[in-house]
Design an enzyme around this catalytic site. Structure first.
Site, PDB file in Angstrom:
ATOM      1  N   TRP A  66      -6.182   2.669   1.524  1.00 35.88           N
ATOM      2  CA  TRP A  66      -6.038   1.350   2.117  1.00 35.88           C
ATOM      3  C   TRP A  66      -5.541   1.443   3.553  1.00 35.88           C
ATOM      4  O   TRP A  66      -4.920   2.417   3.925  1.00 35.88           O
ATOM      5  CB  TRP A  66      -5.064   0.510   1.302  1.00 35.88           C
ATOM      6  CG  TRP A  66      -5.507   0.199  -0.087  1.00 35.88           C
ATOM      7  CD1 TRP A  66      -6.770  -0.080  -0.537  1.00 35.88           C
ATOM      8  CD2 TRP A  66      -4.663   0.148  -1.234  1.00 35.88           C
ATOM      9  NE1 TRP A  66      -6.765  -0.329  -1.892  1.00 35.88           N
ATOM     10  CE2 TRP A  66      -5.491  -0.202  -2.345  1.00 35.88           C
ATOM     11  CE3 TRP A  66      -3.310   0.345  -1.433  1.00 35.88           C
ATOM     12  CZ2 TRP A  66      -4.982  -0.338  -3.630  1.00 35.88           C
ATOM     13  CZ3 TRP A  66      -2.802   0.211  -2.709  1.00 35.88           C
ATOM     14  CH2 TRP A  66      -3.644  -0.142  -3.789  1.00 35.88           C
ATOM     15  N   ALA A 123      -1.728   2.154   4.203  1.00 37.91           N
ATOM     16  CA  ALA A 123      -1.139   3.415   3.762  1.00 37.91           C
ATOM     17  C   ALA A 123      -2.017   4.588   4.178  1.00 37.91           C
ATOM     18  O   ALA A 123      -1.657   5.372   5.056  1.00 37.91           O
ATOM     19  CB  ALA A 123      -0.925   3.410   2.239  1.00 37.91           C
ATOM     20  N   CYS A 124      -3.186   4.677   3.578  1.00 35.10           N
ATOM     21  CA  CYS A 124      -4.029   5.869   3.752  1.00 35.10           C
ATOM     22  C   CYS A 124      -4.675   5.962   5.122  1.00 35.10           C
ATOM     23  O   CYS A 124      -5.114   7.044   5.522  1.00 35.10           O
ATOM     24  CB  CYS A 124      -5.086   5.913   2.653  1.00 35.10           C
ATOM     25  SG  CYS A 124      -4.346   5.909   1.001  1.00 35.10           S
ATOM     26  N   LEU A 125      -4.759   4.864   5.846  1.00 33.06           N
ATOM     27  CA  LEU A 125      -5.184   4.902   7.243  1.00 33.06           C
ATOM     28  C   LEU A 125      -3.980   4.996   8.166  1.00 33.06           C
ATOM     29  O   LEU A 125      -3.961   5.791   9.103  1.00 33.06           O
ATOM     30  CB  LEU A 125      -6.013   3.661   7.579  1.00 33.06           C
ATOM     31  CG  LEU A 125      -6.583   3.583   9.001  1.00 33.06           C
ATOM     32  CD1 LEU A 125      -7.526   4.752   9.294  1.00 33.06           C
ATOM     33  CD2 LEU A 125      -7.290   2.257   9.237  1.00 33.06           C
TER      34      LEU A 125
END
Length: 228
Positions: free
Chosen positions: A113, A116-118
């Site tokens: 997402w 978070a992950c970006l």
């Protein structure tokens, strides 16, 4: 000649990183239509492949939570994902080593997402001296507010926002580059809506090219009309 500005991305100095485009991660995305998200991400992958840019794909907790990466994306990238347990892919020594092994300092990142992950690897990569371009329409968050707040935070840290069609046109830049021209037009017609429809119209109605479909439209018994 295409001017190679430092402020523009180029295929030979850029790594494309695709992070966690997996079913369970997709289910939580609400700021963008999920089919549009997939469309943009696959278009981005096709762009990277067309121009011969380096690509890295990574997944999180595949068989215990997130599921397999979208098959449409895997069919384009055709490489084994780096498997992780961490939300922050920059915590993966294997991923960081893969990035650094390319010797390139520009990163184009799309992830699920956004918040978070970006966000996490973008901030970490910037701290390590990388120039990061975040693909906002090939990434998605669990709310519009979460997505937007993460984008603002990354931009404040020095990241550059970009979209999938922006990446395609930025790498092409000059329509005289015939080696990639047809590939660009194929991506446009398949993935970029009104732009692609306009290309189809121009090809067939203006330039009298054949229709590209396997079953072309045959005009049978049409009445003659005069148009002002």
């Amino acid at each position: 000649m295409t001017f190679k500005a430092k402020s523009l991305i180029n295929a030979d100095d850029t790594v494309f990183i695709f992070i966690d485009h997996q079913p369970q991660m997709s289910f939580g995305v609400v700021n963008i239509d999920r089919q549009q998200l997939k469309n943009n991400t696959v278009a981005l992958a096709k762009t990277a492949k067309l121009f011969g840019a380096s690509t890295i794909v990574t997944a999180v907790e595949t068989e215990s939570f997130s599921g397999y990466i979208w098959p449409e994306l895997m069919d384009v990238l055709k490489q084994d994902p780096i498997e992780r347990t961490s939300m922050n892919s920059w915590d993966s020594e294997e991923l960081v080593a893969a990035v650094k092994a390319t010797g390139k300092k520009k990163l184009v990142i799309a992830a699920l997402w956004t918040e978070a992950c970006l966000l996490f690897p973008t901030l970490c990569a910037i701290e390590e001296g990388f120039e990061v371009y975040i693909v906002t329409d090939a990434s998605g968050g669990t709310s519009q507010e979460a997505h937007d707040a993460a984008i603002r935070r990354m931009e404040q840290a020095g990241a550059h926002s970009i979209t999938s069609v922006n990446v395609l046109l930025e790498l092409q830049r000059d329509w005289a580059k015939r080696g990639t021209y047809d590939g660009v037009m194929a991506i446009v017609r398949e993935h970029f809506g009104a732009y692609g429809m306009g290309v189809d119209y121009a090809y067939t109605m203006v330039h009298k090219a054949p229709q590209r479909g396997e079953y072309p439209h045959k005009v049978v018994g049409a009445a003659a009309h005069e148009h002002a």
